[in-house]
Motif scaffolding. Structure first.
Motif, PDB file in Angstrom:
ATOM      1  N   PRO A  87      -1.976 -25.986  44.099  1.00  0.00           N
ATOM      2  CA  PRO A  87      -3.423 -26.112  43.890  1.00  0.00           C
ATOM      3  C   PRO A  87      -3.787 -26.740  42.543  1.00  0.00           C
ATOM      4  N   LEU A  88      -2.859 -26.727  41.589  1.00  0.00           N
ATOM      5  CA  LEU A  88      -3.122 -27.317  40.273  1.00  0.00           C
ATOM      6  C   LEU A  88      -2.138 -28.448  40.015  1.00  0.00           C
ATOM      7  N   ARG A  89      -2.688 -29.599  39.651  1.00  0.00           N
ATOM      8  CA  ARG A  89      -1.864 -30.768  39.346  1.00  0.00           C
ATOM      9  C   ARG A  89      -2.466 -31.525  38.178  1.00  0.00           C
ATOM     10  N   VAL A  90      -1.608 -32.162  37.419  1.00  0.00           N
ATOM     11  CA  VAL A  90      -2.042 -33.146  36.435  1.00  0.00           C
ATOM     12  C   VAL A  90      -1.757 -34.491  37.082  1.00  0.00           C
ATOM     13  N   VAL A  91      -2.768 -35.354  37.097  1.00  0.00           N
ATOM     14  CA  VAL A  91      -2.664 -36.649  37.759  1.00  0.00           C
ATOM     15  C   VAL A  91      -2.822 -37.738  36.712  1.00  0.00           C
ATOM     16  N   TYR A  92      -1.982 -38.755  36.799  1.00  0.00           N
ATOM     17  CA  TYR A  92      -1.990 -39.856  35.845  1.00  0.00           C
ATOM     18  C   TYR A  92      -1.842 -41.149  36.624  1.00  0.00           C
ATOM     19  N   THR A  93      -2.727 -42.110  36.384  1.00  0.00           N
ATOM     20  CA  THR A  93      -2.647 -43.371  37.128  1.00  0.00           C
ATOM     21  C   THR A  93      -2.072 -44.483  36.276  1.00  0.00           C
ATOM     22  N   LYS A  94      -1.402 -45.404  36.939  1.00  0.00           N
ATOM     23  CA  LYS A  94      -0.950 -46.630  36.269  1.00  0.00           C
ATOM     24  C   LYS A  94      -2.173 -47.464  35.944  1.00  0.00           C
ATOM     25  N   SER A  95      -3.013 -47.641  36.938  1.00  0.00           N
ATOM     26  CA  SER A  95      -4.275 -48.350  36.753  1.00  0.00           C
ATOM     27  C   SER A  95      -5.206 -47.943  37.879  1.00  0.00           C
ATOM     28  N   GLY A  96      -6.447 -48.157  37.671  1.00  0.00           N
ATOM     29  CA  GLY A  96      -7.404 -47.782  38.698  1.00  0.00           C
ATOM     30  C   GLY A  96      -8.780 -48.301  38.383  1.00  0.00           C
TER      31      GLY A  96
ATOM     32  N   VAL B  91       1.410 -27.905  38.075  1.00  0.00           N
ATOM     33  CA  VAL B  91       1.405 -26.959  36.951  1.00  0.00           C
ATOM     34  C   VAL B  91       1.041 -25.581  37.486  1.00  0.00           C
ATOM     35  N   ARG B  92       1.516 -24.564  36.797  1.00  0.00           N
ATOM     36  CA  ARG B  92       1.272 -23.187  37.259  1.00  0.00           C
ATOM     37  C   ARG B  92      -0.086 -22.650  36.826  1.00  0.00           C
ATOM     38  N   THR B  93      -0.552 -23.110  35.645  1.00  0.00           N
ATOM     39  CA  THR B  93      -1.823 -22.605  35.124  1.00  0.00           C
ATOM     40  C   THR B  93      -2.659 -23.763  34.597  1.00  0.00           C
ATOM     41  N   GLU B  94      -3.948 -23.513  34.467  1.00  0.00           N
ATOM     42  CA  GLU B  94      -4.825 -24.530  33.891  1.00  0.00           C
ATOM     43  C   GLU B  94      -4.417 -24.825  32.451  1.00  0.00           C
TER      44      GLU B  94
ATOM     45  N   TYR C 256      -2.303 -28.559  28.359  1.00  0.00           N
ATOM     46  CA  TYR C 256      -1.225 -28.886  27.414  1.00  0.00           C
ATOM     47  C   TYR C 256      -0.644 -30.265  27.737  1.00  0.00           C
ATOM     48  N   LEU C 257      -0.325 -30.476  28.996  1.00  0.00           N
ATOM     49  CA  LEU C 257       0.247 -31.754  29.418  1.00  0.00           C
ATOM     50  C   LEU C 257      -0.744 -32.895  29.200  1.00  0.00           C
TER      51      LEU C 257
END
Length: 139
Positions: free
Chosen positions: A5-14, A31-34, A39-40
């Motif tokens: 349910p929790l993810r950090v998302v990073y795009t190359k471009s958008g 990630v396990r927690t917000e 942090y990430l």
């Protein structure tokens, strides 16, 4: 995307057009927690990290390119809920609130990014994040 349910998302471009977001390449990490996610985000969005890999980036007309290809050539500590990691997460949360308060009038992506950076600098949180990330990675 099913899964955590929790993810950090990073795009190359958008590009964002109205309510539609189109990305070329999407990286994500569960990630396990917000707090772990913040942090990430604090590390990935820091100027300190960008400056450490700048020499590895290819160059184009607009300068350094393809940050996503070299970002993970640097290592950083996994989340263990340590005091310095919590500092980065707390400051990233503050930066998120400051950035969210910036009015993004119809403008180019670069103008919006410039406005957000200016707000982060004016608030003082930009430098605080940099200091916290540098202290963490200097350990």
């Amino acid at each position: 995307m099913p899964g955590a349910p929790l993810r950090v998302v990073y795009t190359k471009s958008g590009k964002r057009d109205a309510d539609v977001v189109v990305v070329h390449l999407l990286y994500w990490h569960e990630v396990r927690t917000e707090e772990e996610g913040l942090y990430l985000c604090g590390i990935l969005n820091s100027e300190y990290m960008r400056s450490r890999v700048q020499h590895l980036q290819s160059r184009g007309v607009g300068g350094a390119r393809h940050f996503d290809k070299v970002l993970f050539s640097l290592s950083f500590p996994l989340w263990r809920d340590l005091p310095r990691q919590r500092d980065v997460a707390r400051l990233a949360a503050t930066a998120e609130h400051v950035a969210a308060s910036v009015p993004l009038e119809p403008a180019s992506f670069t103008a919006r990014r410039r406005a957000i950076r200016a707000a982060l600098e004016a608030d003082g949180v930009a430098q605080a994040v940099e200091t916290a990330v540098e202290r963490l990675l200097a350990e």
